[in-house]
Design a protein around this motif. Structure first.
Motif, PDB file in Angstrom:
ATOM      1  N   GLN A 294     -24.569  20.798   9.705  1.00 11.17           N
ATOM      2  CA  GLN A 294     -24.735  22.149   9.182  1.00 11.17           C
ATOM      3  C   GLN A 294     -24.285  22.232   7.722  1.00 11.17           C
ATOM      4  O   GLN A 294     -24.895  22.941   6.916  1.00 11.17           O
ATOM      5  N   HIS A 295     -23.248  21.517   7.398  1.00 19.06           N
ATOM      6  CA  HIS A 295     -22.754  21.473   6.023  1.00 19.06           C
ATOM      7  C   HIS A 295     -23.832  20.904   5.101  1.00 19.06           C
ATOM      8  O   HIS A 295     -24.073  21.428   3.999  1.00 19.06           O
ATOM      9  N   LYS A 296     -24.482  19.836   5.550  1.00 18.77           N
ATOM     10  CA  LYS A 296     -25.562  19.236   4.752  1.00 18.77           C
ATOM     11  C   LYS A 296     -26.706  20.231   4.540  1.00 18.77           C
ATOM     12  O   LYS A 296     -27.250  20.343   3.440  1.00 18.77           O
ATOM     13  N   ARG A 298     -26.556  23.471   4.511  1.00 15.08           N
ATOM     14  CA  ARG A 298     -26.155  24.509   3.570  1.00 15.08           C
ATOM     15  C   ARG A 298     -26.216  24.011   2.132  1.00 15.08           C
ATOM     16  O   ARG A 298     -26.596  24.735   1.217  1.00 15.08           O
ATOM     17  N   GLU A 310     -18.488  25.099  -3.460  1.00 15.66           N
ATOM     18  CA  GLU A 310     -17.859  23.945  -2.821  1.00 15.66           C
ATOM     19  C   GLU A 310     -16.867  23.277  -3.758  1.00 15.66           C
ATOM     20  O   GLU A 310     -15.781  22.870  -3.356  1.00 15.66           O
TER      21      GLU A 310
END
Length: 324
Positions: A294-296, A298, A310
């Motif tokens: 999910q981080h990727k 975003r 970030e």
């Protein structure tokens, strides 16, 4: 949500920690404070105590599920906790030598001696426990030394559990006290699955740190094998670094843990708490992988403004870390 492997046994766990605390208070003044702080950090009532309770809680489980006498269960758990503190200090020094290495080694040896005293009160010198004791420590020694040049995870993922083999002593001791020594092999096999899942979960979380310090890491092994790169090696190949967050590798790594969890749940040779704890650890790994994916996503969607955010968060995190 109740932690079925811990919450029902919390009163017993607290009693064990109180008993160990009483012993640590008798250490020399120069060491007692450090010992008590280490014990405090290990206590499961602390939010960040980790999953180290597998090293001492099995006798308490077997008190309730197998009829192990309460006094024997508590004394064996005390010995396992003291023994675990010895190995944690030793592991810290081996993984990342620091200025307090002498303190950790000397403190660890006091814990080791105390653990032996408690074990000796439970098992006579002629007991088969001591044969198992030597074998477990030998497995640990071979594993820790072998990680410098052998890729255990590729030989057999369960081999990475060997460096946690002292965690077997609680099960072994309890079964011998119950006069059920014939169950040792099968129950320890089941425990090794839990220890493997625990190590895989920790390795995924500690990937960056292990890569920096050259520590063996099963996730880095998994990536290196997929890329046909030599492992262990330090420094790592650049291609391994670049693929740490590769979706395919993260998912296939979790698939290995899922396979062993299915193996454990289909077996009736272990303890019921093994299944609940292993399921929790497996889900923790899956959630960590999902969070990274999910981080990727975003990052891909957020563009420049998300990158700025970030970077700001990383700067803030670093300042907070440096101030601790």
């Amino acid at each position: 949500m109740q932690r079925e492997w811990l919450d029902p046994y919390m009163l017993d766990v607290k009693a064990v920690f109180e008993s160990v605390e009483e012993r640590l208070r008798q250490y020399p003044d120069s060491l007692a404070g450090h010992a008590l702080e280490q014990l405090r950090l290990l206590h499961p009532v602390r939010r960040n105590s980790g999953h180290s309770y597998i090293g001492y809680i099995t006798p308490l489980w077997m008190q309730h599920t197998d009829g192990l006498l309460p006094d024997q269960a508590h004394q064996l758990s005390v010995a396992c906790l003291l023994h675990m503190m010895y190995f944690l200090n030793l592991d810290d020094v081996m993984d990342e030598p620091t200025d307090d290495a002498v303190l950790k080694l000397t403190l660890g040896n006091l814990c080791y001696v105390d653990a032996l005293r408690v074990y000796s009160a439970l098992f006579e010198s002629s007991s088969d426990f001591w044969n198992h004791f030597r074998q477990v420590l030998q497995d640990w020694a071979v594993s820790v030394n072998g990680e410098l040049h052998a890729d255990y995870f590729q030989q057999n993922p369960l081999l990475i559990a060997q460096k946690a083999s002292p965690s077997q002593l609680g099960v072994i001791g309890a079964l011998l006290l119950l006069e059920q020594g014939d169950r040792i092999a099968s129950v320890c096999d089941a425990l090794n699955i839990v220890l493997t899942t625990l190590q895989m979960t920790d390795d995924f979380t500690d990937t960056k740190q292990d890569a920096e310090h050259g520590n063996y890491n099963s996730y880095l092994s998994h990536i290196s094998a997929a890329l046909q790169q030599e492992y262990p090696t330090h420094p790592l190949h650049e291609s391994t670094h670049h693929n740490v967050f590769n979706s395919t590798f993260m998912n296939s790594y979790a698939d290995i843990a899922q396979y062993f969890h299915s193996t454990l749940t289909s077996s009736n040779s272990g303890l019921p708490q093994f299944i609940s704890l292993n399921g929790y650890l497996y889900n923790t790994l899956v959630q960590a992988v999902h969070g990274m994916l999910q981080h990727k996503k975003r990052l891909y969607r957020g563009g420049f403004h998300y990158w700025i955010r970030e970077s700001q968060l990383e700067t803030t995190d670093k300042r907070e870390t440096d101030s601790v």
